[in-house]
Write an enzyme that holds these catalytic residues in place. Structure first.
Site, PDB file in Angstrom:
ATOM      1  N   CYS A  65      57.798 -18.855  21.086  1.00 24.49           N
ATOM      2  CA  CYS A  65      57.502 -18.121  22.306  1.00 24.49           C
ATOM      3  C   CYS A  65      58.505 -16.968  22.509  1.00 24.49           C
ATOM      4  CB  CYS A  65      57.454 -19.089  23.477  1.00 24.49           C
ATOM      5  SG  CYS A  65      56.540 -18.423  24.853  1.00 24.49           S
ATOM      6  N   ARG A  97      53.818  -9.246  25.088  1.00 23.23           N
ATOM      7  CA  ARG A  97      54.402 -10.301  25.937  1.00 23.23           C
ATOM      8  C   ARG A  97      53.427 -10.670  27.049  1.00 23.23           C
ATOM      9  NH1 ARG A  97      59.802  -8.509  28.305  1.00 23.23           N
ATOM     10  NH2 ARG A  97      59.750 -10.631  29.073  1.00 23.23           N
ATOM     11  N   HIS A 162      54.378 -23.949  22.449  1.00 20.89           N
ATOM     12  CA  HIS A 162      55.591 -24.794  22.452  1.00 20.89           C
ATOM     13  C   HIS A 162      55.389 -26.143  21.761  1.00 20.89           C
ATOM     14  CE1 HIS A 162      58.328 -22.524  25.151  1.00 20.89           C
ATOM     15  NE2 HIS A 162      57.179 -21.967  25.510  1.00 20.89           N
ATOM     16  N   GLU A 164      57.560 -28.203  20.754  1.00 22.37           N
ATOM     17  CA  GLU A 164      58.560 -29.210  21.167  1.00 22.37           C
ATOM     18  C   GLU A 164      58.111 -29.971  22.423  1.00 22.37           C
ATOM     19  OE1 GLU A 164      58.641 -26.083  21.825  1.00 22.37           O
ATOM     20  OE2 GLU A 164      59.594 -25.724  23.768  1.00 22.37           O
TER      21      GLU A 164
HETATM   22  N1  GLN Z   1      57.135 -14.627  28.751  1.00 20.22           N
HETATM   23  C1  GLN Z   1      58.410 -14.983  28.180  1.00 20.22           C
HETATM   24  C2  GLN Z   1      59.083 -13.738  27.579  1.00 20.22           C
HETATM   25  O1  GLN Z   1      58.506 -12.712  27.559  1.00 20.22           O
HETATM   26  C3  GLN Z   1      58.264 -16.040  27.113  1.00 20.22           C
HETATM   27  C4  GLN Z   1      57.827 -17.332  27.736  1.00 20.22           C
HETATM   28  C5  GLN Z   1      58.241 -18.557  26.959  1.00 20.22           C
HETATM   29  O2  GLN Z   1      59.130 -18.530  26.130  1.00 20.22           O
HETATM   30  N2  GLN Z   1      57.611 -19.674  27.296  1.00 20.22           N
HETATM   31  O3  GLN Z   1      60.176 -13.812  27.154  1.00 20.22           O
END
Ligand code: GLN
Length: 185
Positions: A65, A97, A162, A164
């Site tokens: 992420c 993003r 994610h 994890e």
């Molecule tokens: N939206 C976050 C970012 O731009 C990432 C979100 C996440 O890691 N769950 O950094």
């Protein structure tokens, strides 16, 4: 740690922050969070530079992420456009993003990572990014709703969701195997 146990391997998992701690690693997971803040902090304490050196010298890395965003060469925000954030500039992709919307638009979906032998995986997407464009050395390993959500390039693997947060260790096991292979080189 669960992945190491499942594979019956010795090894340890620790949280690292400083360049000195990072220099001792065989592999690194850059976790989720807020990529702008993570980039700024790691720029200031020298960790960003050390991580870049280690990846360039072959250390496997798994970006999750915000970690995927940090690995990328280019990122822009779906709402605010181009962001001036520190990036590692290694993974040859352009990232969008917050590609699926805001926090309240977070969701779970069944996805597949067929190219690395994982036919079904529960993807947990939290303000997740997606990959808009990939360079020639980048393999797309998962898509969801036409958007690329996991990629691999050499010793780098990255996911917009994610792993994890599930009890499924298959993706972490795949990463542990990347580390094992890199140690044989
Ligand atoms: N939206 C976050 C970012 O731009 C990432 C979100 C996440 O890691 N769950 O950094």
């Amino acid at each position: 740690m669960a992945a190491l146990n499942d594979l019956g391997l010795d090894g340890s998992v620790s949280q690292v922050k400083t360049p000195d701690q990072i220099s001792k690693l065989d592999g690194l997971i850059i976790p989720g969070g807020e990529s702008t803040m993570m980039g700024q902090l790691s720029l200031v304490n020298g960790a960003l530079k050390k991580v870049k050196e280690k990846i360039e010298s072959g250390m496997p890395v798994f970006g999750i992420c915000a970690g995927m965003i940090l690995l990328s060469k280019n990122s822009k925000d779906r709402v605010v456009g181009k962001t001036e954030q520190p990036l590692l500039d290694l993974l040859d992709v352009e990232i969008e993003r917050n590609s699926f919307g805001r926090q309240k638009d977070s969701f779970e979906a069944q996805i597949s990572l067929e190219p690395i032998g994982i036919s079904s995986f529960q993807g947990i997407f939290i303000r997740a990014p997606s990959v808009l464009n990939t360079g020639s050395g980048v393999e797309t390993i998962s898509k969801f709703n036409e958007k690329t959500v996991a990629v691999k390039q050499g010793n780098m693997i990255a996911a917009a969701f994610h792993p994890e947060l599930t009890s499924d260790t298959s993706l972490h096991k795949y990463f542990v195997k990347m580390i094992q292979e890199s140690k044989l080189k």
